[in-house]
Motif scaffolding. Structure first.
Motif, PDB file in Angstrom:
ATOM      1  N   TYR A   1      -4.816   5.786 -17.189  1.00 38.18           N
ATOM      2  CA  TYR A   1      -4.793   5.136 -15.874  1.00 38.18           C
ATOM      3  C   TYR A   1      -6.181   5.160 -15.216  1.00 38.18           C
TER       4      TYR A   1
ATOM      5  N   PHE B   1      -4.105   2.145 -19.608  1.00 33.10           N
ATOM      6  CA  PHE B   1      -2.658   2.341 -19.475  1.00 33.10           C
ATOM      7  C   PHE B   1      -2.137   3.663 -20.021  1.00 33.10           C
TER       8      PHE B   1
ATOM      9  N   LEU C   1      -4.438   3.373 -10.561  1.00 32.16           N
ATOM     10  CA  LEU C   1      -3.223   2.552 -10.421  1.00 32.16           C
ATOM     11  C   LEU C   1      -2.280   3.009  -9.312  1.00 32.16           C
ATOM     12  N   LEU C   2      -1.940   4.309  -9.299  1.00 35.10           N
ATOM     13  CA  LEU C   2      -0.937   4.748  -8.333  1.00 35.10           C
ATOM     14  C   LEU C   2      -1.529   5.063  -6.959  1.00 35.10           C
ATOM     15  N   THR C   3      -2.820   5.179  -6.872  1.00 28.60           N
ATOM     16  CA  THR C   3      -3.457   5.398  -5.573  1.00 28.60           C
ATOM     17  C   THR C   3      -4.540   4.350  -5.361  1.00 28.60           C
ATOM     18  N   GLU C   4      -5.072   4.335  -4.145  1.00 27.71           N
ATOM     19  CA  GLU C   4      -6.059   3.310  -3.803  1.00 27.71           C
ATOM     20  C   GLU C   4      -7.323   3.427  -4.656  1.00 27.71           C
TER      21      GLU C   4
ATOM     22  N   ILE D   1       4.655   9.451  -5.393  1.00 33.96           N
ATOM     23  CA  ILE D   1       5.624   8.405  -5.698  1.00 33.96           C
ATOM     24  C   ILE D   1       7.044   8.935  -5.521  1.00 33.96           C
TER      25      ILE D   1
ATOM     26  N   ALA E   1       0.831  11.679  -7.147  1.00 33.35           N
ATOM     27  CA  ALA E   1       0.531  10.344  -6.608  1.00 33.35           C
ATOM     28  C   ALA E   1       1.486   9.993  -5.455  1.00 33.35           C
TER      29      ALA E   1
ATOM     30  N   TYR F   1      -9.979   3.662 -10.121  1.00 35.84           N
ATOM     31  CA  TYR F   1      -8.675   3.102  -9.728  1.00 35.84           C
ATOM     32  C   TYR F   1      -7.603   3.598 -10.692  1.00 35.84           C
TER      33      TYR F   1
ATOM     34  N   ILE G   1       4.829   2.434 -13.903  1.00 40.90           N
ATOM     35  CA  ILE G   1       3.644   2.646 -13.063  1.00 40.90           C
ATOM     36  C   ILE G   1       2.971   1.325 -12.697  1.00 40.90           C
ATOM     37  N   THR G   2       2.894   0.420 -13.647  1.00 39.04           N
ATOM     38  CA  THR G   2       2.261  -0.868 -13.318  1.00 39.04           C
ATOM     39  C   THR G   2       3.135  -1.651 -12.329  1.00 39.04           C
TER      40      THR G   2
ATOM     41  N   VAL H   1       0.843  -1.183   0.000  1.00 37.78           N
ATOM     42  CA  VAL H   1       0.000   0.000   0.000  1.00 37.78           C
ATOM     43  C   VAL H   1       0.882   1.237   0.000  1.00 37.78           C
ATOM     44  N   VAL H   2       0.813   1.946  -1.099  1.00 43.85           N
ATOM     45  CA  VAL H   2       1.690   3.095  -1.298  1.00 43.85           C
ATOM     46  C   VAL H   2       1.484   4.158  -0.234  1.00 43.85           C
ATOM     47  N   GLU H   3       0.228   4.462   0.087  1.00 39.00           N
ATOM     48  CA  GLU H   3      -0.043   5.566   1.010  1.00 39.00           C
ATOM     49  C   GLU H   3       0.523   5.309   2.393  1.00 39.00           C
TER      50      GLU H   3
ATOM     51  N   ILE I   1       5.099  -0.268 -10.027  1.00 36.50           N
ATOM     52  CA  ILE I   1       4.921   0.371  -8.716  1.00 36.50           C
ATOM     53  C   ILE I   1       3.575  -0.043  -8.124  1.00 36.50           C
ATOM     54  N   ALA I   2       2.531  -0.016  -8.967  1.00 34.86           N
ATOM     55  CA  ALA I   2       1.201  -0.406  -8.493  1.00 34.86           C
ATOM     56  C   ALA I   2       1.187  -1.854  -8.016  1.00 34.86           C
TER      57      ALA I   2
ATOM     58  N   LEU J   1       2.655  14.043 -12.447  1.00 38.09           N
ATOM     59  CA  LEU J   1       1.830  12.863 -12.169  1.00 38.09           C
ATOM     60  C   LEU J   1       2.409  12.069 -11.005  1.00 38.09           C
TER      61      LEU J   1
END
Lengths: 459, 319
Positions: B285, B282, B69-72, A141, A139, B67, A114-115, A33-35, A117-118, A135
């Motif tokens: 996103y 993609f 991708l980079l966040t919930e 990152i 997010a 969604y 990005i995929t 979970v990134v957050e 990282i996700a 971006l």
């Protein structure tokens, strides 16, 4: 009302739909979970001592072996010398360099990163093009590097002295530094001197205008739909490549703060009409036409093209030397090029950010700037590297214009939704170039769509 | 201890030492057989579940989420489904895809059948193999690399096709950059690439028709057209049905042909549904909305396949 759905909840839902605990049990563990990671990093940053005159320790130095994963688009060989230096400085760090394929440009590169990282993959140091910095920062990152720079005066001074301020400021978002440039590109007009000579056309002057350019294109082109055809000019229409035309007309598709569409500015239509007229007369190849631009230029079937320095290794491989570069012609104002940097940043996923900072410094060092020249054609971010013989020997005659163009260039607009804006504009340009729609009609439609996308960012 | 007799004893002895207190076997031979069956299937079933079934099910859930991708993911109810109704770009991509489906259905099957009949004629074996291999070869080559070649063939300026046409005073045409020609160009490329595959299928169907039927019909005085009309075509209907079905499904999934040849342009003139799904997932996103469009595509393909299967009862003749 929006309800936040965690990945775990989503997976649970998926499992339920799969009708059975057996299937749910087969599900892969939830991605990191990134957050949560971001929160931890922010907490650690609170204890940073800003005035220490050495590497700031945001987190205690790693005691045990540490693995740092760094990814960018270069061939792994480009990092061999740098990796050896890092190994000397950080013997307990295992540096894992990952070369991410770049075949489809920064867009394809971003898809891959990005995929990953996700999916929870560890990436400590990330190379990205400037277009993606907003971006990535929105997010969360990328982590800001200001505390490290404040605590590492030697490094900060080195960067300040050796990297042009325009480049340095590009990876800044809301005043925070999110990356260190290691290379960059501009856009210039490359011209085939032999074609100019054969067609009896004067070479571009330093202060040529749009009118001069159009005349040059017309004189260069000789199109009869046979094997001897010569075309005047080719320019792609991705945002980075078309932007110098807008800049030279003192306009841009986006407002100055990159938050609204600026397509209703009459200078946009004026710029597009100017290009459309040249396409109609076949002095210019349509930007979306399938045309083997580089080979046709070398073969003498194209007089001029727009590109950055990335094309130079190709010319070298063809032993082609009969070319030079010029700034874009001017119409209004003095901005006649565009700038876009590539930078390395430290991600919020980094478990050992202090070690990552040391690795980052080496990856953006002058030595690395020079050693990567064999692998990319981009202009090095370091002035010292751009002055190095290894760089200048590849020419062309106006070699100083590579780094010197920074005085005439402006950064590419980088809204958070760059990944949406760029293809959106290209879709509408296509119907201008092929004459399906008038410039005004296409611009109005593009404006409506673009403004909707920009408004969506404002919530 | 009770002495087992009859079939139970036989089953127990097959199971071996596994017995309960009451003498009942823990695992009967039938159960053991089932377990063995599952174990054999598991190596192929697990990847299928992990990489196909779970993502498909996850996409059903994602339809109701935002969604990026980079966040919930965020639960947004039916917003993605509502957006579908006002999405003109999606309608355009479905229109393009429908035209490709119709085009491939007609040309792949018609040309595939004609080619199959041509190479099925009596000719030297070497020549027969040469033609079969030649027609089938494009199907074996990667789509993306061939599309790059076609890009240069179809280029407006200094393109090979336009050059040949210019020799007879025609053109030049904007094969890949005009809104009218971009989609037909994608169709032309797709048919050229896949028609060899359909030729092979039809050829197999032709060669499965018993020679005795033709001989009997000839004895009854049937001419060539009557042989084709009353023997060849009816007995080819199972093959044709299979070809129609996979041709339809394949055309709905066209992606790389159009992506490399035209990039979906100009505008959206040659963008297919799968390209649009990819763009949303993609490039933008927006996994939730991409899942919603994918769901629509799934429903369309499934419905069409059901219609084809139901309709096949009326026109497919099995021996």
């Amino acid at each position: 009302m929006e309800k936040k759905l965690t990945r775990r909840e989503m997976l649970r839902l998926t499992g339920t739909v799969a009708a059975g605990s057996l299937l749910a049990a087969c599900a892969a563990p939830a991605p990191q979970v990134v957050e949560k990671v971001v929160t931890q990093v922010v907490e650690k940053e609170k204890v940073v001592e800003k005035s220490v005159d050495k590497v700031v320790t945001a987190t205690p130095p790693a005691k045990g072996p540490v693995t740092i994963v760094a990814t960018n688009h270069l061939d792994l060989q480009a990092w061999e010398a740098t990796a050896a230096r890092i190994k000397e400085q950080l013997p307990n760090v295992t540096l894992q360099l990952v070369s991410t394929p770049w075949g489809g440009g920064w867009g394809a590169y971003a898809d891959s990163v990005i995929t990953r990282i996700a999916g929870g993959e560890q990436i400590d140091i990330l190379a990205i093009g400037i277009e993606l910095v907003p971006l990535m920062t929105s997010a969360k990152i990328l982590r800001p590097l200001d505390d490290y720079l404040a605590g590492d005066k030697a490094a900060a001074d080195d960067y300040a002295n050796d990297i042009h301020p325009v480049l340095w400021q590009m990876p800044q978002v809301e005043g925070k530094q999110y990356g260190i440039p290691y290379a960059w590109n501009n856009m210039v007009i490359h011209y085939n001197k032999k074609v100019f000579q054969e067609r009896g056309v004067d070479l571009p002057s330093k202060d040529w205008t749009w009118e001069d350019f159009a005349n040059t294109c017309t004189k260069l082109s000789n199109v009869n739909d046979n094997e001897n055809d010569v075309f005047g000019y080719h320019c792609d229409d991705i945002m980075f490549m078309l932007q110098p035309w807008y800049h030279s007309n003192e306009t841009s598709p986006l407002s100055a703060d990159w938050k609204d569409s600026n397509l209703t500015d009459p200078k946009i239509a004026e710029t597009l009409t100017y290009l459309q007229e040249m396409i109609k007369s076949r002095a210019m190849i349509s930007p979306q036409a399938q045309f083997d631009v580089w080979n046709q230029f070398v073969a003498g079937h194209l007089g001029m093209l727009s590109a950055g320095r990335w094309i130079v290794p190709f010319f070298g491989s063809q032993n082609f030397q009969d070319w030079d570069i010029a700034l874009f012609p001017k119409n209004k104002g003095d901005i006649r090029s565009v700038v876009g940097t590539h930078q390395h940043g430290i991600t919020t996923l980094a478990k050992a950010p202090d070690e990552a900072w040391i690795v980052l410094k080496e990856m953006t060092s002058a030595e690395q700037n020079i050693s990567q020249m064999d692998f990319i054609g981009d202009i090095p971010a370091r002035k010292s590297a751009a002055a190095n013989e290894r760089f200048t020997r590849e020419g062309p005659g106006n070699v100083d214009l590579w780094y010197g163009s920074l005085d005439y260039a402006k950064t590419i607009p980088c809204p958070v939704n760059f990944n949406i804006v760029d293809p959106l504009l290209r879709r509408h340009y296509g119907s201008i170039w092929n004459g399906d729609k008038t410039v005004d009609q296409a611009v109005q439609e593009a404006h409506a769509e673009l403004q909707k996308e920009m408004d969506a960012l404002k919530g | 201890m009770t002495q087992l007799k009859g079939p139970i004893a036989a089953e127990a002895s097959a199971v071996g030492p596994g017995r309960g207190e009451a003498g009942q076997p823990f695992i009967t031979a039938r159960v053991q057989e089932r377990i063995a069956g599952i174990l054999f299937v598991l190596p192929s079933l697990l990847p299928l579940i992990t990489f196909l079934l779970i993502p498909i099910l996850a996409s059903f859930v994602l339809v109701f989420a935002d969604y990026p991708l980079l966040t919930e993911p965020k639960w947004i109810g039916t917003a993605n489904l509502e957006r579908l109704f006002s999405d003109k770009r999606m309608l355009m991509t479905f229109r393009n895809t429908a035209l490709l489906v119709i085009g491939t259905l007609i040309f792949n099957n018609l040309l595939g059948l004609l080619l199959a009949m041509a190479v099925n004629r009596k000719m030297p074996r070497v020549l027969s193999y040469f033609f079969r291999t030649s027609f089938f070869f494009p199907f074996l080559t990667t789509t993306a690399s061939l599309a790059v070649v076609w890009r240069f063939l179809l280029a407006q300026d200094r393109g090979v096709l336009n050059w040949f046409l210019s020799q007879i005073g025609i053109g030049p045409f904007q094969w890949t950059t005009s809104a009218q020609l971009a989609l037909p160009s994608v169709l032309m490329y797709d048919v050229w690439k896949t028609v060899g595959f359909f030729m092979i299928l039809y050829l197999a169907g032709l060669q499965a028709i018993p020679e005795s039927l033709y001989e009997a019909a000839k004895i009854d005085g049937a001419n060539s057209w009557q042989l084709t009309r009353h023997i060849t075509l009816p007995l080819l209907t199972p093959t044709a049905f299979f070809c129609f079905t996979i041709s339809c499904i394949g055309a709905f999934q066209i992606f790389d042909n159009a992506a490399v040849l035209t990039g979906g342009g100009p505008g959206d003139a040659s963008r297919t549904v799968v390209m649009y799904i990819y763009e949303n997932a993609f490039r933008r996103y927006e996994m939730g909305y991409a899942s919603a469009v994918a769901l629509v595509l799934l429903v369309v393909i499934a419905s069409l396949t059901v219609v084809q299967f139901v309709g096949s009862k009326r026109w497919v003749h099995y021996e």
